[in-house]
Every structure is written in structure tokens, then in C-alpha cells.
Design a protein around this motif. Structure first.
Motif, short mmCIF file in Angstrom:
data_model
loop_
_atom_site.label_atom_id
_atom_site.label_comp_id
_atom_site.label_asym_id
_atom_site.label_seq_id
_atom_site.Cartn_x
_atom_site.Cartn_y
_atom_site.Cartn_z
N ARG A 94 53.39 51.96 28.91
CA ARG A 94 54.76 51.44 28.96
C ARG A 94 55.16 50.96 30.36
NH1 ARG A 94 59.04 50.29 30.09
NH2 ARG A 94 61.04 50.50 29.01
N LYS A 95 54.42 51.40 31.36
CA LYS A 95 54.74 51.03 32.76
C LYS A 95 56.23 51.24 33.06
CE LYS A 95 50.80 47.91 33.37
NZ LYS A 95 50.27 47.71 32.00
N PHE A 96 56.68 52.48 32.86
CA PHE A 96 58.06 52.83 33.18
C PHE A 96 58.30 52.58 34.67
CE2 PHE A 96 57.07 55.51 29.49
CZ PHE A 96 58.20 55.33 28.72
N LEU A 149 49.97 56.90 37.39
CA LEU A 149 50.76 56.04 38.28
C LEU A 149 49.95 54.81 38.66
CD1 LEU A 149 52.24 58.66 40.78
CD2 LEU A 149 53.44 57.48 38.93
N LEU A 150 50.63 53.66 38.67
CA LEU A 150 49.92 52.44 39.08
C LEU A 150 49.79 52.42 40.59
CD1 LEU A 150 51.67 51.15 36.28
CD2 LEU A 150 49.70 49.72 36.80
N ALA A 151 48.57 52.63 41.06
CA ALA A 151 48.29 52.62 42.50
C ALA A 151 47.75 51.25 42.92
CB ALA A 151 47.28 53.70 42.86
N GLN A 152 47.10 50.59 42.00
CA GLN A 152 46.59 49.23 42.21
C GLN A 152 46.78 48.49 40.89
OE1 GLN A 152 42.42 49.93 43.09
NE2 GLN A 152 42.79 50.01 45.31
N MET A 153 46.69 47.17 40.92
CA MET A 153 46.68 46.40 39.67
C MET A 153 45.55 45.39 39.69
SD MET A 153 50.59 45.86 38.36
CE MET A 153 50.02 45.45 36.70
N SER A 154 45.16 44.95 38.48
CA SER A 154 44.03 44.02 38.40
C SER A 154 44.48 42.57 38.46
CB SER A 154 43.26 44.26 37.09
OG SER A 154 44.11 44.01 35.98
N GLY A 219 45.65 35.05 35.04
CA GLY A 219 45.58 35.82 36.28
C GLY A 219 44.88 37.16 36.19
N GLN A 220 44.38 37.51 35.01
CA GLN A 220 43.61 38.77 34.93
C GLN A 220 42.27 38.57 35.66
OE1 GLN A 220 43.50 41.84 34.76
NE2 GLN A 220 43.11 42.62 32.71
N ARG A 221 41.84 39.59 36.41
CA ARG A 221 40.54 39.51 37.10
C ARG A 221 39.63 40.58 36.51
NH1 ARG A 221 42.74 40.18 43.15
NH2 ARG A 221 43.65 41.96 42.11
N GLY A 239 39.92 46.02 26.99
CA GLY A 239 40.69 45.40 25.93
C GLY A 239 39.91 44.33 25.22
N SER A 240 40.09 43.07 25.66
CA SER A 240 39.50 41.95 24.94
C SER A 240 37.98 42.04 24.84
CB SER A 240 39.92 40.63 25.58
OG SER A 240 40.08 40.76 26.96
N GLY A 241 37.33 42.68 25.81
CA GLY A 241 35.87 42.86 25.73
C GLY A 241 35.46 43.55 24.43
N ILE A 242 36.35 44.32 23.84
CA ILE A 242 36.06 44.97 22.55
C ILE A 242 36.86 44.33 21.41
CG2 ILE A 242 36.26 47.13 21.24
CD1 ILE A 242 35.64 48.64 23.86
N HIS A 243 38.18 44.23 21.56
CA HIS A 243 38.95 43.83 20.36
C HIS A 243 38.84 42.35 20.04
CE1 HIS A 243 42.45 42.06 22.44
NE2 HIS A 243 42.45 43.11 23.25
N ARG A 244 38.38 41.54 21.02
CA ARG A 244 38.19 40.11 20.70
C ARG A 244 36.73 39.79 20.41
NH1 ARG A 244 42.01 37.73 24.49
NH2 ARG A 244 44.02 37.95 23.47
O1 S5P Z 1 46.63 46.39 36.56
C1 S5P Z 1 46.54 46.51 35.36
C2 S5P Z 1 47.04 47.63 34.68
C3 S5P Z 1 46.87 47.71 33.30
S1 S5P Z 1 47.32 49.18 32.54
N1 S5P Z 1 45.89 45.55 34.64
C4 S5P Z 1 45.74 45.61 33.27
O2 S5P Z 1 45.12 44.71 32.69
N2 S5P Z 1 46.27 46.70 32.57
C5 S5P Z 1 46.18 46.77 31.08
O3 S5P Z 1 44.80 46.83 30.71
C6 S5P Z 1 46.77 45.56 30.35
O4 S5P Z 1 48.12 45.83 30.01
C7 S5P Z 1 45.87 45.43 29.13
O5 S5P Z 1 46.37 46.20 28.05
C8 S5P Z 1 44.53 46.01 29.55
C9 S5P Z 1 43.46 45.02 29.93
O6 S5P Z 1 43.05 44.24 28.84
P1 S5P Z 1 41.82 43.22 28.92
O7 S5P Z 1 41.90 42.49 27.61
O8 S5P Z 1 42.04 42.31 30.09
O9 S5P Z 1 40.57 44.04 29.06
#
Ligand code: S5P
Length: 269
Positions: A94-96, A149-154, A219-221, A239-244
Motif C-alpha cells: 500500500r506504500k502508506f 520501509l522503502l529505503a530505496q526504489m527501483s 521507468g522500471q529498471r 511481478g511481470s517476469g511471472i504473471h506475464r
Molecule cells: O521501488 C519499488 C518498490 C516496489 S514495492 N519498485 C517496485 O517495482 N515495487 C513493486 O514491485 C511494484 O509496485 C510492482 O508491484 C512490483 C514490480 O513488478 P514488476 O512487474 O516490475 O516485476
């Protein structure tokens, strides 16, 4: 043959005092997997199918409850039952990020996250009371849970710089209600530094991993899951590595084997 958690997890097993972490590490040993599935599908049926297909090869289920178009309380309760039967911790991402009182109420509300989640994510931007308020919310329904806790993000260009990361970790690792930290699985070197400051007492779970090379949408890495584990990740969030994938079961098996072998290599040389 099931391996002893203490021999697999090394100092994580001896240093983590959280009962949820111990439970998680035990389940991971039974399944020989440190894969948390990011179950980002938007129907109850799609989510249920996914658990049926990959349940034996994953060790936790991460949800975004507000992505589910046909959500009903009954349908969600059934899905949570299915996840528990598959021996999965349920992790609502939920990333409160709000002030304590609002966060506690957000754990109730329509989705009543406090009643079915074992783990949730939170940003630390609003200060340490967010952890107490999440713990109070679980306490309101007689349950216990853990906060990541989110300490870093991807994601590319995010604002969680090394100073921010250090502040979150220094404070967060002193809090009992903190199960661990989210680290960036796409950058092993940054992850090594994160593990250095976190030390052995808390979990680090990492999204941003994929066995296929190249980055994702918007922008996902992505980085290599094994490198993330060697650098200090205790669980890869996939995520997508499995569900897609065309064959989610086969893919989940591959991620499970890769991450498990990397964990054994990290802790036993
Ligand atoms: O920094 C982050 C934190 C999270 S929790 N980057 C992320 O991608 N996530 C979550 O991880 C995002 O909300 C998504 O549910 C999952 C990554 O999914 P994928 O399909 O890119 O593997």
C-alpha cells in the motif's frame, strides 16, 4: 529433504527477532524459494489462477488490492484463504505515507487491510509514527504484522537518495515493528551498501529484478535476481517476469531455483 533454516539463513536467522520473519524463513526453506510474487492482475479470477499455478514455488504474495476491478469483500476473503492454504504470507504493497492517525484509519476503510495483511509497505517520509500507527491498526483487530520501509526504489529518477536511505535505515532498524526494508534489486552495488548499513537484523526485499535483460515499462529498471541476492537481498519481488509469462508455473520455478541457489551460495560460500 528440508534444510534447517539456521544453516540456510545464517546470521539472518540468529539476528532477526521478528516472529513473522522467522515464520517466513521457515516457509522459504520448505518451498526452497525466496520469491515474493507481485500479483499485479486486476481480476479475482486472474489472481486465483495465479496462486493455483505458482503457489508451491513462491514464499509470499504481494498484492495491490486497489488494482482489482471486481473486488468484493467475499471474493477477497476467498482469495486470502487460498493464499493461506498455499502457505503464503500476504503482503499488501500500500506504500502508506500519511500522518499516524490517518494511516491507522487507512488500514481499516473499505479494504480493511489490517484484517488480512501480514506485511505492508510504508514510506518513512512522514516520520517514525507511521510504524506505530500501522502496528496499532493490526492491534485493533487482534493481529500482528510487519512493516517494510522503502529505503530505496527501483524506478528511474526516484528521490530516495543515499542520505535519505541512511536516515530511514538508521531509524527504522531500531523499531520492533519494522520487518525490513525495500531495496533496489536493479542495482547490486547500491544494494550492497544498503546491506552494510542495515546489518543482519532486518530483511531486505527487492523489486526491480527479472531474468530477462533490459528495463521495464514506464521507468522500471531491472537487474539480475541472483546478483541481488548475493548483494544482500533476502527475497526477490517478481511481478511481470511471472504473471506475464506464457507459462507462469515454469517461470516461477526458474525464479525460485535461481534465488534459492544464490541464497545458499551467499551464506555457505
Ligand atoms: O521501488 C519499488 C518498490 C516496489 S514495492 N519498485 C517496485 O517495482 N515495487 C513493486 O514491485 C511494484 O509496485 C510492482 O508491484 C512490483 C514490480 O513488478 P514488476 O512487474 O516490475 O516485476
Amino acid at each position: 529433504m528440508e534444510l534447517e533454516p539456521s544453516s540456510v539463513w545464517g546470521d539472518r536467522w540468529t539476528s532477526c527477532d521478528s516472529p513473522i520473519a522467522k515464520k517466513y524463513m521457515t516457509v522459504a526453506c520448505q518451498k526452497r524459494s525466496i520469491v515474493c510474487l507481485a500479483a499485479d492482475r486486476n481480476t479475482l479470477l486472474g489472481l486465483g489462477e495465479l496462486i493455483d499455478q505458482v503457489g508451491p514455488y513462491i514464499s509470499a504474495l504481494k498484492t495491490h488490492v486497489d488494482l482489482v476491478d471486481d473486488w468484493t469483500p467475499e471474493g477477497w476473503a476467498e482469495l486470502c484463504d487460498k493464499a493461506r492454504q498455499a502457505n503464503l504470507l500476504i503482503f499488501e504493497d500500500r506504500k502508506f505515507a500519511d500522518i499516524g492517525g490517518i494511516t491507522r484509519n487507512q488500514m481499516a476503510g473499505i479494504y480493511d487491510i489490517r484484517s488480512w495483511s501480514d506485511l505492508v509497505t510504508a514510506h518513512f517520509i512522514s516520520g517514525p509514527d507511521i510504524v506505530d500507527s500501522l502496528q496499532s491498526a493490526w492491534g485493533d483487530v487482534g493481529r500482528k504484522g510487519g512493516v517494510l520501509l522503502l529505503a530505496q526504489m527501483s524506478s528511474r529518477g526516484n528521490l530516495l537518495n543515499p542520505d535519505y536511505t541512511k536516515t530511514v535505515v538508521d531509524s527504522g532498524k531500531t523499531l520492533k515493528g519494522v520487518f525490513g526494508f525495500i531495496g533496489n534489486g536493479s542495482r547490486p552495488r547500491e544494494l550492497e551498501k544498503l546491506r552494510e548499513i542495515v546489518g543482519p537484523t532486518k530483511m531486505i526485499w527487492t523489486p526491480g529484478v527479472n531474468l530477462a535483460v533490459g528495463d521495464g515499462n514506464m521507468g522500471q529498471r531491472y537487474g539480475d535476481p541472483c546478483e541481488a541476492v548475493i548483494a544482500g537481498s533476502d527475497t526477490i519481488i517478481v511481478g511481470s517476469g511471472i504473471h506475464r509469462s506464457d507459462n507462469p508455473e515454469q517461470s516461477a520455478k526458474m525464479y525460485a531455483a535461481a534465488s534459492w541457489n544464490a541464497l545458499l551460495e551467499r551464506n555457505n560460500g
